[in-house]
Design a protein around this motif. Structure first.
Motif, short mmCIF file in Angstrom:
data_model
loop_
_atom_site.label_atom_id
_atom_site.label_comp_id
_atom_site.label_asym_id
_atom_site.label_seq_id
_atom_site.Cartn_x
_atom_site.Cartn_y
_atom_site.Cartn_z
N ASP A 32 5.56 -2.98 0.38
CA ASP A 32 5.76 -1.74 -0.36
C ASP A 32 6.65 -0.77 0.40
N ALA A 36 9.94 0.70 -1.49
CA ALA A 36 9.92 2.10 -1.92
C ALA A 36 11.27 2.81 -1.73
N ASN A 58 7.32 -11.05 -5.40
CA ASN A 58 6.78 -11.16 -4.04
C ASN A 58 6.05 -12.48 -3.93
N PRO A 66 1.79 -4.98 -5.10
CA PRO A 66 2.72 -4.17 -4.30
C PRO A 66 3.74 -3.40 -5.13
N ARG A 68 3.24 -1.67 -7.86
CA ARG A 68 2.63 -0.38 -8.17
C ARG A 68 2.56 0.50 -6.93
N VAL A 69 2.18 -0.08 -5.80
CA VAL A 69 2.09 0.70 -4.57
C VAL A 69 3.47 1.23 -4.18
N ALA A 70 4.51 0.40 -4.31
CA ALA A 70 5.86 0.82 -3.98
C ALA A 70 6.34 1.92 -4.92
N THR A 84 3.66 -7.15 -10.28
CA THR A 84 4.18 -8.03 -9.24
C THR A 84 4.27 -9.46 -9.79
#
Length: 372
Positions: A32, A36, A58, A66, A68-70, A84
């Motif tokens: 992430d 980002a 990924n 990841p 969503r996290v990024a 992902t």
């Protein structure tokens, strides 16, 4: 060729991180954290934070979505979801095609799609009995399921490819990447991260004679070495996709998706998946101005190009994965980033192909053209 339809997916911005060697310059960045800054740069490039979704490929990450996290780390807002995708080495290109399908369906008007990979921070994989493993199976138990290196040697042998041709291909990839880097052709597409601004892997003075000194890496008497194969690499890449009608409203040039195909072949022939995918393209230029093909192994690439009738001299005009590196989940997206900057930003052509083979006997191929 007719004008693209209003719903045709068009790339209007494309970015990537520098590609680092696993354990090297980008070793402290998680998946992430690599993605980002690329997503944030695309939001700036498009002048819009109104993103409908973020789709990232990924392969060896931590799980937990990841993408969503990024998206959250990029400051895109809590309302932007994320998905992902794992299609092994084809994940980044498949994520772009999934976003393109959403554009065509009219579900949204701005998608950020690509991939990210961080072998440097990938978790160690263990089973419930405590034993570790390096990869999941690509085929059902009992079926042929070779590792990629030995499979590449087998593909090259069946295609009658010589070690000399592989080393010449690899040397050309490095020479082209070094020339492009020194000429600044990567600058506009690269988002610096952690003080790193250039790709870590390309080497000058990598001549065929020098590459001939390397020993076979995978099988006794095999033709693939550490020098004519890709590395294990960290990196991220993504593009911004909009429908053609929005591109016209914005008044910017873009790279329109003309045709795409995803196909399979026997898992034992995992390096050849791109061949049926290329053959299935609905529209494919006879002589594309640029071809980007993930250079996992020189012999595997050459076998695909020969079977598909593509001139190897057109491939990876500014170097490919043998020189730049192969961050698995991101590599398919790197292809489109490279095409966008060569054809749209630098104005060096109008048509292009991006294709690759993937673990499990898969292949993805895409055809693109510039719209202004």
């Amino acid at each position: 060729m007719s004008a693209p339809a209003d719903s045709t997916p068009v790339v209007i911005a494309a970015r990537r991180t520098p590609i680092g060697t696993a354990g090297g310059a980008l070793r402290g960045h998680t998946v992430d954290a690599l993605a980002a800054p690329v997503l944030a740069a695309l939001a700036r490039d498009t002048g819009s934070a109104d993103v409908d979704d973020v789709l990232l490929g990924n392969v060896f990450g931590p799980g937990g979505n990841p993408a969503r996290v990024a998206a959250l780390a990029a400051g895109l807002g809590d309302g932007v979801p994320g998905m992902t995708v794992d299609r092994q080495c084809a994940s980044g290109l498949s994520a772009i095609l999934a976003a393109a399908a959403a554009v065509r369906a009219g579900e949204g008007t701005l998608y950020l799609a690509g991939g990210a990979e961080s072998p440097s921070t990938a978790p160690v994989r263990t089973r419930s009995d405590g034993t570790s493993y390096t990869r999941a199976p690509f085929a059902p138990a009992g079926d042929p399921d070779p590792d990629m290196g030995p499979a590449a040697d087998d593909v090259a042998a069946r295609a009658g490819l010589t070690r000399g041709r592989l080393d010449a291909f690899a040397a050309r990839s490095h020479a082209r990447a070094v020339a492009a880097r020194d000429a600044g052709r990567f600058d506009a597409e690269t988002v610096g991260i952690g003080g790193i601004a250039i790709d870590e892997r390309p080497r000058d003075r990598f001549t065929p004679a020098r590459l001939a000194r390397f020993r076979p890496a995978f099988t006794d008497g095999g033709v693939h070495t550490a020098a004519n194969s890709c590395g294990v690499n960290d990196g991220a890449a993504a593009v911004a996709l909009v429908p053609e009608r929005r591109r016209r409203e914005l008044g910017v040039p873009g790279l329109a998706l003309v045709s795409a195909a995803t196909r399979g072949c026997p898992p034992a022939d995992l390096g050849l998946g791109a061949v049926p995918a290329l053959a299935a393209l609905r529209e494919r230029p006879a002589a594309p101005d640029a071809v980007e093909f993930t250079e996992a192994f020189a012999g595997q690439v050459l076998a695909c190009l020969d079977a598909a009738g593509i001139d190897e001299q057109r491939v990876s005009p500014d170097g490919g994965a043998i020189a730049l590196g192969h961050p698995w989940g991101a590599s398919g997206a790197v292809l489109v980033v490279r095409l966008f900057h060569r054809l749209v930003v630098q104005g060096r052509g109008e048509t292009g192909l991006a294709a690759l083979s993937s673990g499990g006997g898969l292949g993805v191929a895409t055809s693109w053209r510039v719209v202004r």
